[in-house]
Each structure stands twice: as structure tokens, then as C-alpha cells.
Design an enzyme around this catalytic site. Structure first.
Site, short mmCIF file in Angstrom:
data_model
loop_
_atom_site.label_atom_id
_atom_site.label_comp_id
_atom_site.label_asym_id
_atom_site.label_seq_id
_atom_site.Cartn_x
_atom_site.Cartn_y
_atom_site.Cartn_z
N GLY A 255 0.82 -1.16 0.15
CA GLY A 255 0.01 0.04 0.00
C GLY A 255 0.71 1.10 -0.12
O GLY A 255 0.27 2.43 0.19
N CYS A 368 -13.56 2.27 -28.25
CA CYS A 368 -14.74 2.93 -28.62
C CYS A 368 -15.72 3.25 -27.35
O CYS A 368 -16.36 2.31 -27.23
CB CYS A 368 -15.38 2.05 -29.59
N1 LLP Z 1 -0.89 -7.29 -0.39
C1 LLP Z 1 -2.04 -7.46 -0.58
C2 LLP Z 1 -3.06 -8.31 0.05
C3 LLP Z 1 -3.01 -6.54 -1.57
O1 LLP Z 1 -4.21 -6.67 -1.53
C4 LLP Z 1 -2.13 -5.85 -2.32
C5 LLP Z 1 -2.99 -4.75 -3.30
C6 LLP Z 1 -0.86 -5.37 -2.06
C7 LLP Z 1 -0.23 -6.25 -1.01
C8 LLP Z 1 -0.01 -4.60 -2.85
O2 LLP Z 1 -0.16 -3.19 -2.60
P1 LLP Z 1 0.55 -1.98 -3.36
O3 LLP Z 1 1.74 -2.09 -2.62
O4 LLP Z 1 0.76 -2.45 -5.03
O5 LLP Z 1 -0.42 -0.70 -3.14
N2 LLP Z 1 -5.40 -2.03 -9.19
C9 LLP Z 1 -5.44 -0.93 -8.31
C10 LLP Z 1 -4.55 -1.61 -7.00
C11 LLP Z 1 -5.14 -2.86 -6.38
C12 LLP Z 1 -4.25 -3.32 -5.20
C13 LLP Z 1 -4.76 -4.34 -4.65
N3 LLP Z 1 -4.06 -5.06 -3.68
C14 LLP Z 1 -4.71 0.19 -8.82
O6 LLP Z 1 -4.32 0.03 -10.12
O7 LLP Z 1 -4.41 1.02 -7.95
#
Ligand code: LLP
Length: 447
Positions: A255, A368
Site C-alpha cells: 500500500g 470505442c
Molecule cells: N498485499 C495485498 C494483500 C494486497 O491486496 C495488495 C494490493 C498489495 C499487497 C500490494 O499493494 P501495493 O503496494 O501495490 O499498493 N489495481 C489498483 C490497486 C489494487 C491493489 C490491490 N491489492 C490500482 O491500480 O491502483
């Protein structure tokens, strides 16, 4: 253009990490963006390997100092292809996967299954069997059905973490926030569900309860959100300990934020990790609980700023008195994030990356669909058909979320490092797009 020392005019592009401008041209991994577009065509994902490696190494380095009993797991969903594991695994990093496909890719890329955590709220029996067959380190369980499936498929004690919802509302887009009370993820701590599920684990002969997992959302800037999560998780550990249940591992998820636009103010990986490690150390001390093995799962922050996308400008069209659209050869098939989350981006003209723009444009994709706008309003120098436009911070959740919508081919990913370039994902052809299409033979019935 040369400066006084006779050297090339090579300067950093404001807050965007390792991007530099060389004689007006955007440079990534030592490669000229315009030359990359010429060599490989557009749309093109470009990935700076050193940048991602340095960030991953920064996570590992800080934790080795500040909280040595820890594992950094790269969150595969951010960008999943064999080359990324091939590059990151030698650092000693692990991986978080959320599907059989990600697990397969990780193993093919050289990731040790003994360092993989399998997340997801609805793993199939086939995925569970596959993961067990490769010797997966740990499942992160998110349903009672999953406990039953693992218990019946496993032949010996299998490690699991239980995903809990600590109820922390981080400031981020609703769809990338995961711990609102009505989230589909995790068992609630507040309503007692998490506790009762964990207590039930003693009834499963093939399951070893190894600890707890949470993930409070994505693109989080405030360290306080992680501190609140640590407090809630540690309070819950105290409660479990009082029931005679030990919690050996604590997975705090990912996150950590990145820059998409100048106003974004993420901490560095060092700051995020130093802060969480210090906070966790004091949280366990003050509660007199034993310090758990810590797992963190950065995805976006390892690969996000390492990527850019190059486009060729096509039609430039003014809707009188309203706005001017610059249409590019990509769109929501290779970047669905603006349409999904109203995500914001920075873009530069690749051959005038240091020129302050005086024209207000909206960057439109070619799908589109009216909502296929990549950037709705950005100041850029005058653009004409054939110019190369670079959108920054596209290394995370772009290639991994791409689709063949409108039967557009998913662009290739080119890795760059020290002025060299090579494919890490090859281009899709039209033949690839129809590879699984069949004219159905309906002569057989299903009974
Ligand atoms: N661990 C778990 C359990 C997660 O659900 C996620 C992301 C991460 C780690 C990694 O999070 P990060 O460090 O990448 O923020 N598609 C969305 C993001 C969805 C993230 C879902 N889970 C976007 O494009 O912003």
C-alpha cells in the site's frame, strides 16, 4: 545543446525518480524515449530495471537493519511476468500471489515457492492443489471454505495466515481501499468473526495457524494509517495470546504510495519501513508480546515509477470552446486506471520533456468508449500527429491490468538498463489475439 562544461545537458525530471532529460529528450534507463518508440513502435511499456531493483533492495536493506526477522514479498499483481521474478528473486525477496496464474509465473521466473504467500478471497480447489504440489510456503486464508479445502487437500500440516479486517480507513480511492467495514476481504476483528475462525483451526488436522495478515489499502501516503493497523493487529495478538494462541507471523500487506503527479507526496521506502519497524517494535514491547516475524508486500512502490508508457499522437481535435483532444494509439485497454479510479497522471512530450506546456489538452485513448480518457486536462507544449507522448509512473497495475478490449493488442514491455534495451514481454500479434477462438461444434450434448 551542450552546457558550459561541454557535457550533454542532462537533468533530472522533477520528482520522477530516475527520469532525466537529455537535450530535451526524455531518457529512461539511459535510453532515449524517442529512439525507443522508433525501435519498438508504440504504444510501448518501458521498464527501468535498475530503478525497480534499487527500490526492492531499499526495502530489504532497511528491514535487515531495523527489523531483521522479516520477509519482503513483492506483490505480483502490480506487474507480473517471468522477467520480474528473474530480476528480483536473487535479492532474496519473496512474492505475494493471488491466483494460480501468478503462482505459475512466479515459479517459472525463478521464485522459490518456499517464499511465496498465496492471497485471495476465493481460491479454487485446483489452485490450492497446485500450490500444495509446488510446496507453497503459506496460504493467506480468507474464507472457511478455504480452510476446509486446504485441510482436505494437504497431506501434512500446511502453514496459513488468517486475513483479518482491522477496520482502518486509509485515505485512498474507494475501490483500492480494502478495510472499510463492508470489505469483501478479511474476517472482522471488531465483530468477533476473526477470533472464532482462528479458534476453529485447532479442529483441522492439516492446518498450522502461523499468524495474521491485513492490507489496509493502496497508494497510502500517511504513515499514521499503518500505525493504526499495527496497533489494532497487536491488540488482537494480545487477545489471541490470552486464549493460548501464538501468533508467529504478522503480514501488514503493501500500500505504499508513489508519485503520479507533482502533488503526490509519498514517503520513501526507507521512511515507510523505518517508521513501521519502529512502531511495531515499540507496540510489541509495550504490550509484552513476542515480536512476530514481519511480512510486508510492496507492489506499486517497487515497480510503479520504474515504468513509463510511450504513445504516438494521432488526431488532435478541438471541441469548439470546450476542449482539445489529443488522441493516442493506446487507451483503456493498456491503462484502465483512469476509467476505473479517476487516476491522475503526468505526461511529457518525449522530445521536449523540459518545455513548460502552454496548451491545455485532454489525452484520449482509441477505444470505442467515451470514458476512454487517459488524462483529462494537462498542460503540454503544442502536439501534432506523429509526436511521441510519454505518460509517467505506469510500471504498476498497467501491463497487469491490460486487456484486449476492442481487440487491441496488449503492448510489449521493453526493459531498459544502462542504455540498453530488450523485450521482457513480447508484442502480441493479431494471431495471438485469436489463438483461443474456435467455431463451436455443437454436435455433442451435455447431460
Ligand atoms: N498485499 C495485498 C494483500 C494486497 O491486496 C495488495 C494490493 C498489495 C499487497 C500490494 O499493494 P501495493 O503496494 O501495490 O499498493 N489495481 C489498483 C490497486 C489494487 C491493489 C490491490 N491489492 C490500482 O491500480 O491502483
Amino acid at each position: 545543446m551542450k552546457n558550459n562544461s561541454g557535457k550533454k545537458n542532462n537533468k533530472k525530471l522533477s520528482c520522477f525518480g530516475d527520469l532525466t532529460v537529455n537535450d530535451g529528450h526524455l531518457t529512461v534507463g539511459g535510453c532515449d524515449a524517442v529512439a525507443l518508440a522508433e525501435k519498438y513502435g508504440t504504444p510501448l511499456y518501458v521498464f527501468d530495471m535498475q530503478r525497480a531493483l534499487d527500490t526492492a533492495a531499499a526495502y530489504l536493506g532497511v528491514l535487515r537493519r531495523e527489523y531483521p526477522d522479516s520477509t519482503v514479498c513483492y506483490a505480483s499483481k502490480a506487474f507480473c511476468c517471468t522477467a520480474i521474478y528473474n530480476m528480483l528473486a536473487p535479492l532474496g525477496i519473496g512474492a505475494d500471489v493471488v491466483s494460480g496464474g501468478e503462482l505459475f509465473t512466479a515459479i517459472k521466473g525463478g521464485m522459490d515457492p518456499g517464499k511465496i504467500y498465496f492471497h485471495g478471497n476465493n481460491k479454487s480447489k485446483a489452485e490450492i492443489e497446485y500450490a500444495l504440489s509446488v510446496g507453497l510456503e503459506c496460504f493467506v486464508v480468507d474464507s472457511e471454505l478455504e480452510l476446509q479445502l486446504i485441510n482436505s487437500c494437504a497431506e501434512k500440516k500446511q502453514n496459513v495466515l488468517v486475513r483479518v479486517n482491522p477496520g482502518v480507513e486509509a485515505h485512498t480511492h474507494r475501490f483500492i481501499q480494502t478495510t472499510a467495514p463492508d470489505s469483501k476481504f478479511g474476517f472482522s476483528i471488531a465483530d468477533g468473526t476473526a477470533e472464532s475462525v482462528i479458534r476453529s483451526i485447532e479442529n483441522y488436522g492439516n492446518i498450522n495457524f502461523a499468524g495474521l495478515a491485513c492490507h489496509i489499502g493502496s497508494q497510502i501516503f500517511e504513515p499514521q494509517s499503518f500505525e493504526i493497523a499495527i496497533d489494532k493487529m497487536c491488540d488482537f495478538i494480545v487477545r489471541l495470546n490470552s486464549l493460548g494462541i501464538a501468533v508467529e507471523r504478522l503480514d501488514l500487506g503493501g500500500g505504499f504510495g508513489v508519485h503520479y503527479i507533482e502533488n503526490d507526496k509519498p514517503l520513501t521506502p526507507e521512511q515507510y519501513m523505518k517508521n513501521s519497524a519502529a512502531y511495531l517494535n515499540s507496540a510489541v514491547k509495550s504490550r509484552k508480546i513476542s515480536a512476530p516475524h514481519l511480512i510486508v508486500e510492496p507492489g506499486r512502490s517497487i515497480v510503479g515509477e520504474a515504468g513509463i508508457t510511450l504513445y504516438t499522437v494521432g488526431a488532435v481535435k478541438t471541441v469548439k470552446d470546450i476542449k482539445t483532444y489529443v488522441a493516442v494509439d493506446g487507451g483503456m485497454f493498456e491503462n484502465p486506471r483512469t476509467a476505473l479510479y479517476q487516476a491522475q497522471y503526468t505526461a511529457v512530450a518525449a522530445d521536449r520533456a523540459d518545455v513548460k506546456g502552454d496548451k491545455l489538452y485532454s489525452i484520449a485513448g482509441k477505444c470505442c468508449e467515451s470514458g476512454d480518457i487517459l488524462i483529462d486536462g494537462i498542460m503540454l507544449p503544442e502536439l501534432k500527429s506523429g509526436d511521441i507522448l510519454a505518460v509517467l509512473t505506469t510500471g504498476a497495475y498497467h501491463y497487469s491490468m491490460a486487456s484486449n478490449y476492442n481487440r487491441n493488442a496488449i503492448p510489449p514491455v521493453v526493459a531498459v538498463k544502462d542504455g540498453r534495451s530488450a523485450y521482457m514481454v513480447k508484442p502480441q500479434t493479431y494471431e495471438d489475439i485469436i489463438r483461443n477462438d474456435v467455431i463451436p461444434d455443437l454436435s455433442e450434448g451435455v447431460r
